[in-house]
Write an enzyme that holds these catalytic residues in place. Structure first.
Site, PDB file in Angstrom:
ATOM      1  N   GLY A  31      -6.048  -1.424  -3.725  1.00 52.37           N
ATOM      2  CA  GLY A  31      -6.055  -1.938  -2.365  1.00 52.37           C
ATOM      3  C   GLY A  31      -5.404  -0.926  -1.446  1.00 52.37           C
ATOM      4  O   GLY A  31      -5.497   0.281  -1.676  1.00 52.37           O
ATOM      5  N   CYS A  32      -4.719  -1.396  -0.449  1.00 52.74           N
ATOM      6  CA  CYS A  32      -4.063  -0.526   0.519  1.00 52.74           C
ATOM      7  C   CYS A  32      -3.108   0.434  -0.192  1.00 52.74           C
ATOM      8  O   CYS A  32      -2.209   0.007  -0.911  1.00 52.74           O
ATOM      9  CB  CYS A  32      -3.285  -1.375   1.523  1.00 52.74           C
ATOM     10  N   PHE A  33      -3.311   1.737   0.017  1.00 51.43           N
ATOM     11  CA  PHE A  33      -2.465   2.691  -0.700  1.00 51.43           C
ATOM     12  C   PHE A  33      -1.016   2.646  -0.249  1.00 51.43           C
ATOM     13  O   PHE A  33      -0.128   3.052  -0.995  1.00 51.43           O
ATOM     14  CB  PHE A  33      -3.019   4.106  -0.701  1.00 51.43           C
ATOM     15  N   TRP A  34      -0.740   2.134   0.944  1.00 56.87           N
ATOM     16  CA  TRP A  34       0.655   2.003   1.364  1.00 56.87           C
ATOM     17  C   TRP A  34       1.453   1.169   0.366  1.00 56.87           C
ATOM     18  O   TRP A  34       2.609   1.454   0.098  1.00 56.87           O
ATOM     19  CB  TRP A  34       0.759   1.334   2.726  1.00 56.87           C
ATOM     20  N   CYS A  35       0.827   0.129  -0.146  1.00 59.42           N
ATOM     21  CA  CYS A  35       1.515  -0.794  -1.055  1.00 59.42           C
ATOM     22  C   CYS A  35       1.572  -0.292  -2.493  1.00 59.42           C
ATOM     23  O   CYS A  35       2.231  -0.896  -3.334  1.00 59.42           O
ATOM     24  CB  CYS A  35       0.832  -2.159  -1.025  1.00 59.42           C
TER      25      CYS A  35
END
Length: 177
Positions: free
Chosen positions: A14-18
């Protein structure tokens, strides 16, 4: 770190930030880069990928020392960050670029990933089938600088986005039992 040998692991969750913080601060992890992989466009930008027509996944590339931090342990952490039963994205991030996948760089990684996925499937932890793909690694393109270590650079925004995503609630319900 022993410095003897490093390998790379590539995970889409999913979101690479997480996907950065859970892996970033372990002994044996020497580098972690947010980026894009698995698509057809060379040198994609965030804008290219978020439109969903390049085939890329948002992913993280982890450089690690397998003698200090084995690949199997990276896999254990990975599974506990995602909903492996969702093939339409992750949490509030929807679309192909937010799908989950393990991109193996060696035959040993492929075999370990398959064993890990099979064990998770057999565990009965989830009511639906595991849909996370295990794919050969392809070119990994680092994301723009502002995406790197976003959880540190933009802490308040990161924490707000993560809180509203539903990721932590899911992790708590499925892993912290």
């Amino acid at each position: 770190m022993s410095g003897q040998k490093t390998e790379k692991a590539i995970f889409a969750g999913g979101c690479f930030w997480c996907m950065v913080k859970p892996f970033k601060e372990w002994d044996g992890v020497s580098d972690l880069v947010s980026g894009y992989t698995g698509g057809t466009l060379e040198n994609p930008t965030y804008e290219d990928v978020k439109h969903g027509d390049t085939g890329h996944y948002e992913a993280v590339e982890i450089e690690f020392d397998p003698e200090v931090f084995p690949y199997a342990e990276l896999l254990d952490i990975y599974w506990q960050q995602i909903d492996p039963t969702d093939d339409g994205g992750q949490f509030h991030d929807r679309g192909d670029s937010y799908r989950t996948a393990i991109f193996y760089t060696t035959e040993e990684q492929r075999e370990a990933a398959l064993r890990s996925r099979d064990a998770l499937e057999k565990s009965g932890r989830f009511d639906k089938p595991i849909v996370t793909e295990i794919l050969p690694a392809s070119t990994f393109y680092p994301a723009e600088d502002y995406h790197q270590d976003y959880y540190l650079k933009e802490r308040e925004h990161y924490e707000q986005d993560r809180a509203k995503s539903g990721r932590d609630k899911f992790i708590s319900a499925h892993w912290e039992q």
